[in-house]
Design a protein around this motif. Structure first.
Motif, PDB file in Angstrom:
ATOM      1  N   UNK A  16      16.751   6.486  11.276  1.00  0.00           N
ATOM      2  CA  UNK A  16      17.203   5.143  12.638  1.00  0.00           C
ATOM      3  C   UNK A  16      17.794   6.591  13.263  1.00  0.00           C
ATOM      4  N   UNK A  17      17.509   7.211  14.062  1.00  0.00           N
ATOM      5  CA  UNK A  17      17.953   8.523  15.093  1.00  0.00           C
ATOM      6  C   UNK A  17      18.056   8.509  17.068  1.00  0.00           C
ATOM      7  N   UNK A  18      18.914   8.777  17.011  1.00  0.00           N
ATOM      8  CA  UNK A  18      18.928   8.842  18.353  1.00  0.00           C
ATOM      9  C   UNK A  18      17.709   9.231  19.694  1.00  0.00           C
ATOM     10  N   UNK A  19      17.571   7.937  20.570  1.00  0.00           N
ATOM     11  CA  UNK A  19      15.931   8.161  21.574  1.00  0.00           C
ATOM     12  C   UNK A  19      17.123   8.553  22.233  1.00  0.00           C
ATOM     13  N   UNK A  20      16.132   9.525  23.061  1.00  0.00           N
ATOM     14  CA  UNK A  20      16.180  10.102  24.592  1.00  0.00           C
ATOM     15  C   UNK A  20      15.230  11.247  24.706  1.00  0.00           C
ATOM     16  N   UNK A  21      14.492  11.117  26.111  1.00  0.00           N
ATOM     17  CA  UNK A  21      13.900  12.357  26.887  1.00  0.00           C
ATOM     18  C   UNK A  21      13.606  13.225  25.997  1.00  0.00           C
ATOM     19  N   UNK A  22      12.565  13.358  25.681  1.00  0.00           N
ATOM     20  CA  UNK A  22      11.737  14.982  25.007  1.00  0.00           C
ATOM     21  C   UNK A  22      11.887  14.147  23.537  1.00  0.00           C
ATOM     22  N   UNK A  23      12.186  13.660  22.845  1.00  0.00           N
ATOM     23  CA  UNK A  23      11.916  13.001  21.498  1.00  0.00           C
ATOM     24  C   UNK A  23      10.650  13.188  21.074  1.00  0.00           C
ATOM     25  N   UNK A  24       9.601  12.672  22.105  1.00  0.00           N
ATOM     26  CA  UNK A  24       8.236  12.755  21.042  1.00  0.00           C
ATOM     27  C   UNK A  24       7.770  14.211  21.487  1.00  0.00           C
ATOM     28  N   UNK A  25       8.133  15.094  22.144  1.00  0.00           N
ATOM     29  CA  UNK A  25       7.327  16.364  21.767  1.00  0.00           C
ATOM     30  C   UNK A  25       8.034  16.846  20.507  1.00  0.00           C
ATOM     31  N   UNK A  26       9.871  16.683  20.808  1.00  0.00           N
ATOM     32  CA  UNK A  26      10.368  17.154  19.317  1.00  0.00           C
ATOM     33  C   UNK A  26       9.543  17.094  18.441  1.00  0.00           C
ATOM     34  N   UNK A  27       8.633  14.650  17.854  1.00  0.00           N
ATOM     35  CA  UNK A  27       8.894  14.772  16.597  1.00  0.00           C
ATOM     36  C   UNK A  27       7.452  15.495  16.298  1.00  0.00           C
ATOM     37  N   UNK A  28       6.360  15.221  17.105  1.00  0.00           N
ATOM     38  CA  UNK A  28       5.269  15.766  17.254  1.00  0.00           C
ATOM     39  C   UNK A  28       4.917  17.166  16.449  1.00  0.00           C
ATOM     40  N   UNK A  32      15.623  16.526  11.946  1.00  0.00           N
ATOM     41  CA  UNK A  32      15.276  14.774  11.787  1.00  0.00           C
ATOM     42  C   UNK A  32      16.812  14.716  10.370  1.00  0.00           C
ATOM     43  N   UNK A  33      16.895  14.694   9.785  1.00  0.00           N
ATOM     44  CA  UNK A  33      17.630  13.844   8.425  1.00  0.00           C
ATOM     45  C   UNK A  33      19.079  14.173  10.009  1.00  0.00           C
ATOM     46  N   UNK A  34      19.129  15.441   9.846  1.00  0.00           N
ATOM     47  CA  UNK A  34      20.748  15.283  10.460  1.00  0.00           C
ATOM     48  C   UNK A  34      21.251  15.302  10.962  1.00  0.00           C
ATOM     49  N   UNK A  35      20.144  14.856  11.910  1.00  0.00           N
ATOM     50  CA  UNK A  35      20.875  14.154  12.926  1.00  0.00           C
ATOM     51  C   UNK A  35      20.746  12.107  12.938  1.00  0.00           C
ATOM     52  N   UNK A  36      19.773  11.577  11.734  1.00  0.00           N
ATOM     53  CA  UNK A  36      19.684  10.281  11.491  1.00  0.00           C
ATOM     54  C   UNK A  36      20.934   9.986  11.462  1.00  0.00           C
ATOM     55  N   UNK A  37      21.118   8.641  11.991  1.00  0.00           N
ATOM     56  CA  UNK A  37      21.828   7.282  11.933  1.00  0.00           C
ATOM     57  C   UNK A  37      22.029   7.150  11.105  1.00  0.00           C
ATOM     58  N   UNK A  38      20.911   6.830  10.544  1.00  0.00           N
ATOM     59  CA  UNK A  38      20.693   5.869   8.795  1.00  0.00           C
ATOM     60  C   UNK A  38      19.652   6.329   7.961  1.00  0.00           C
ATOM     61  N   UNK A  39      19.745   6.473   7.504  1.00  0.00           N
ATOM     62  CA  UNK A  39      18.445   6.915   6.089  1.00  0.00           C
ATOM     63  C   UNK A  39      18.438   5.975   4.824  1.00  0.00           C
ATOM     64  N   UNK A  90       6.381  18.442  13.876  1.00  0.00           N
ATOM     65  CA  UNK A  90       6.853  17.618  12.690  1.00  0.00           C
ATOM     66  C   UNK A  90       5.129  16.850  12.363  1.00  0.00           C
ATOM     67  N   UNK A  91       4.312  17.272  12.592  1.00  0.00           N
ATOM     68  CA  UNK A  91       3.029  16.731  12.500  1.00  0.00           C
ATOM     69  C   UNK A  91       2.736  15.398  11.759  1.00  0.00           C
ATOM     70  N   UNK A  92       1.880  15.562  10.867  1.00  0.00           N
ATOM     71  CA  UNK A  92       1.508  14.322   9.540  1.00  0.00           C
ATOM     72  C   UNK A  92       3.246  14.249   8.936  1.00  0.00           C
ATOM     73  N   UNK A  93       4.054  15.136   9.055  1.00  0.00           N
ATOM     74  CA  UNK A  93       5.102  14.036   7.678  1.00  0.00           C
ATOM     75  C   UNK A  93       6.327  12.854   8.481  1.00  0.00           C
ATOM     76  N   UNK A 132       9.598   9.520   7.722  1.00  0.00           N
ATOM     77  CA  UNK A 132       9.926  10.759   6.978  1.00  0.00           C
ATOM     78  C   UNK A 132       9.239  10.815   6.059  1.00  0.00           C
ATOM     79  N   UNK A 133       7.911  12.253   5.331  1.00  0.00           N
ATOM     80  CA  UNK A 133       7.946  12.157   4.554  1.00  0.00           C
ATOM     81  C   UNK A 133       8.862  13.012   3.672  1.00  0.00           C
ATOM     82  N   UNK A 134       9.351  12.241   2.603  1.00  0.00           N
ATOM     83  CA  UNK A 134      10.305  12.754   1.414  1.00  0.00           C
ATOM     84  C   UNK A 134      10.464  14.369   1.328  1.00  0.00           C
ATOM     85  N   UNK A 135      11.397  15.116   1.735  1.00  0.00           N
ATOM     86  CA  UNK A 135      11.535  16.345   1.600  1.00  0.00           C
ATOM     87  C   UNK A 135      11.412  17.095   3.152  1.00  0.00           C
TER      88      UNK A 135
END
Length: 334
Positions: free
Chosen positions: A294-306, A264-271, A308-311, A256-259
């Motif tokens: 490292x973030x939790x992975x479940x159904x629908x995560x791919x749609x959420x990550x999209x 995603x950072x709020x849900x991260x298990x580790x950064x 955030x585009x190139x970040x 994930x690009x800094x800043x």
């Protein structure tokens, strides 16, 4: 001047409530000025249609109208007071405040009108509500709202209420064109600011969840009863939660690009800072700095990550990376 429909309905309701015996259609028409007016200017058939519509409207508003067979075979109508009298309403201040706040949540015109009417009835019964200050009760400056801008919201809400199958065109996030869906709608749920419909997809003979923003065109009702059993409300909520990506079944590694990407950072298990920038990034992009999460992975995560585009760059698992790439390609191809 023609008498307004609201006045006509009120007069009909009063006649039905005040009578001690069933009144025939002929007697009601001769007792209400609006019907006398219509009788002088319209046909018998039109007058009968008006009366039937008015009777149905009163029933839809909650008036219990009985139909009784007369001795001469002519039908009579009345609304008994004991059948149309609500029991005493007793609410403590906290319950009344909760009802007042709930009524303010909805922004849609149809829901706003129903909520306003309910509040007026409670006030008429002497109930203080959220916008009427209680003694020693602090008032909040926050007012809740649940926006529902999708055109499909209202027809689907009514279809869920009335248990009516619906047909609509639905475009999956990975598809370039929408597909026709025939659905038995169960419930609408809101997750992460998006509305979802849970129901039974007849074509696929399986439970499905649909995001309302991906429904294109009109939602059309269909006649007939549901063919699948409607599950318990809690079960449906859990299904929507899972499809909306709230239930994790594993973990994923992303860069994930800094800043950027604070949700995603709020849900991260580790950064931790990434040692090397993602492959294929320009020098300017590499200079921005990257973190590995490292973030939790479940159904629908791919749609959420999209979103955030190139970040965001997915490292693993491979199937998540492939899903994100496929979605991005679908967007690029229109």
């Amino acid at each position: 001047m023609a008498i307004a429909k609201a006045e006509r309905l009120m007069n009909l309701a009063l006649c039905l409530l005040e009578t001690r015996r069933p009144l025939t259609k002929r007697e009601l028409r001769s007792s209400i000025e609006a019907y006398l007016e219509a009788d002088a200017t319209g046909s018998e058939e039109a007058l009968n249609r008006m009366f039937e519509r008015d009777k149905d409207d009163l029933r839809e508003l909650g008036l219990v109208i009985e139909t009784v067979d007369g001795i001469d075979g002519e039908l009579g109508y009345l609304a008994r007071r004991d059948s149309n009298r609500l029991p005493p309403i007793t609410l403590d201040p906290e319950e009344a405040a909760a009802l007042g706040l709930a009524a303010k949540v909805w922004q849609q015109a149809r829901l706003a009108g129903a909520a306003s009417g309910a509040l007026q009835k409670l006030r008429a019964a002497g109930m203080p509500l959220a916008d009427e200050p209680y003694e020693n009760q602090p008032q909040s400056a926050l007012e809740p709202h649940i926006p529902a801008h999708e055109a499909a919201f209202e027809p689907l809400m009514l279809a869920c209420r009335d248990r009516r199958p619906v047909v609509f065109d639905y475009r999956k996030s990975t598809a370039a064109r929408p597909e026709r869906r025939t659905v038995e709608p169960w419930i609408l749920e809101c997750w992460r600011g998006h509305w979802y419909l849970a129901g039974w997809d007849r074509d696929r003979a399986a439970e499905r969840v649909f995001r309302l923003s991906r429904i294109t065109g009109r939602v059309r009702s269909r006649a007939g009863a549901f063919t699948a059993k409607v599950p318990d409300h809690v079960t449906v909520r859990e299904t929507v939660e899972s499809w909306a990506g709230e239930t994790a079944t594993g973990t994923a590694r992303i860069r994930l690009r800094a800043g950027h990407g604070y949700p995603l950072r709020a849900k991260a298990i580790s950064v931790r800072p990434a040692v090397d920038p993602p492959a294929g990034q320009s020098e300017a992009a590499a200079a921005d700095g990257w973190d590995e999460l490292e973030i939790p992975y479940g159904h629908g995560l791919d749609a959420w990550l999209v979103e955030f585009g190139p970040d965001v760059v997915v490292l693993e698992p491979a199937e998540l990376r492939a899903d994100v790439v496929e979605r991005l390609r679908a967007v690029a191809n229109g």
